[in-house]
Design a protein around this motif. Sequence first.
Motif, mmCIF file in Angstrom:
data_model
loop_
_atom_site.group_PDB
_atom_site.id
_atom_site.type_symbol
_atom_site.label_atom_id
_atom_site.label_comp_id
_atom_site.label_asym_id
_atom_site.label_seq_id
_atom_site.Cartn_x
_atom_site.Cartn_y
_atom_site.Cartn_z
ATOM 1 N N GLU A 82 35.694 -9.205 5.608
ATOM 2 C CA GLU A 82 36.581 -9.403 6.763
ATOM 3 C C GLU A 82 35.728 -9.924 7.921
ATOM 4 O O GLU A 82 35.073 -9.151 8.620
ATOM 5 C CB GLU A 82 37.258 -8.084 7.144
ATOM 6 C CG GLU A 82 38.171 -7.515 6.068
ATOM 7 C CD GLU A 82 39.390 -8.390 5.826
ATOM 8 O OE1 GLU A 82 39.862 -9.011 6.796
ATOM 9 O OE2 GLU A 82 39.853 -8.453 4.684
ATOM 10 N N ARG A 160 36.287 -19.916 7.233
ATOM 11 C CA ARG A 160 36.742 -18.560 6.902
ATOM 12 C C ARG A 160 37.323 -17.816 8.105
ATOM 13 O O ARG A 160 38.283 -17.045 7.954
ATOM 14 C CB ARG A 160 35.583 -17.750 6.314
ATOM 15 C CG ARG A 160 35.326 -18.035 4.846
ATOM 16 C CD ARG A 160 34.145 -17.226 4.341
ATOM 17 N NE ARG A 160 34.393 -15.787 4.418
ATOM 18 C CZ ARG A 160 33.452 -14.870 4.198
ATOM 19 N NH1 ARG A 160 32.216 -15.237 3.917
ATOM 20 N NH2 ARG A 160 33.750 -13.588 4.273
ATOM 21 N N GLN A 164 41.249 -16.539 8.087
ATOM 22 C CA GLN A 164 41.622 -15.126 8.171
ATOM 23 C C GLN A 164 42.454 -14.828 9.420
ATOM 24 O O GLN A 164 43.321 -13.951 9.392
ATOM 25 C CB GLN A 164 40.371 -14.246 8.108
ATOM 26 C CG GLN A 164 39.727 -14.240 6.731
ATOM 27 C CD GLN A 164 38.621 -13.202 6.591
ATOM 28 O OE1 GLN A 164 38.467 -12.310 7.425
ATOM 29 N NE2 GLN A 164 37.842 -13.327 5.536
ATOM 30 N N THR A 168 46.128 -13.212 9.086
ATOM 31 C CA THR A 168 46.497 -11.990 9.797
ATOM 32 C C THR A 168 47.797 -12.182 10.566
ATOM 33 O O THR A 168 48.663 -11.294 10.580
ATOM 34 C CB THR A 168 45.381 -11.567 10.761
ATOM 35 O OG1 THR A 168 44.172 -11.353 10.022
ATOM 36 C CG2 THR A 168 45.745 -10.293 11.505
#
Length: 300
Positions: A82, A160, A164, A168
């Motif tokens: 993450e 990345r 992400q 989200t």
Amino acid sequence: MSLRRKRIDFNAAFEQFKSDMYKMFDFSGTSNSVSGMGMHQLVYDICNSIPKPFPEKLYCAIADFLVEYTIGVRKAILSHDEVVPTYAMYWKQYSIASYYLNMACEYLNGHITKQKKTGAIGVHPFVGQSNYPRQDIQALAHQIWREQIVVEIKLRKQNRIMYQIFETIRQDREGRQVNYSVVQEAILSLVALNSKTDQPLELYIDEFETPYIAQTKAYYKMESNIKLSSCTISQYMRSAIDRLAQEVSRNSRYCHPTSHARVIQECETQYISEHQTNIQSEFERMIANERTEGKRVPLK
């Protein structure tokens, strides 16, 4: 603070200054405190060394330190699955440290940027032999973070961070619990990183707003088509009103204020404007049915 010029061994003086920078950028709680006045004095002494001052050499050495530091940060970010929470944490620390470093380098900033402002003849637009324009240390720190972290991760690691972030937000739209504060921190870093340039929102628009609006369009185009085919028109309109209200709230969490109107307009377009003909036809059919039913009611 002493204003007397003195002979300075640059390497020795910078090692001391570099040690202070390490402490300044270390948020582990293990480093000793840093003397702001001591850093001011070192900067002044290096910039006024006799017989040869070293302002540009100092500037480039600070840049080298920041490059080395951000490369380490990039590796730390990418070591996590993450990446957004780690990015947000490091960015917050870096922005604080670079702010105080900029204050400590106030005298150096004045020397570097003064020549740019005066437009002195023969002044090189970049500092020393570097590719860094004549800007203060905080702007330099922002440039290096952009290049070493935002751009490098985008080009070499399948973007990345932004992937992400958008994932989200998609989960948020679907009603799942998300840590929106770290996403907000990461997104607004794109505004801060360009805050000292001629195009303060360019990075934010290119990296976040433009793809975000495109993804918003695709998401609500699909959702509205599904709902319109499975709901009554009154249910569909209630859903549209709810979704628009949710997006207004979501905008306040994630977006810079300049994005709000454009995002909401895209939601309205996909939910209302794109289906206006179908909605209007359905309303007309409902009205016609009501009139027909009314005519069938027997008079007493």
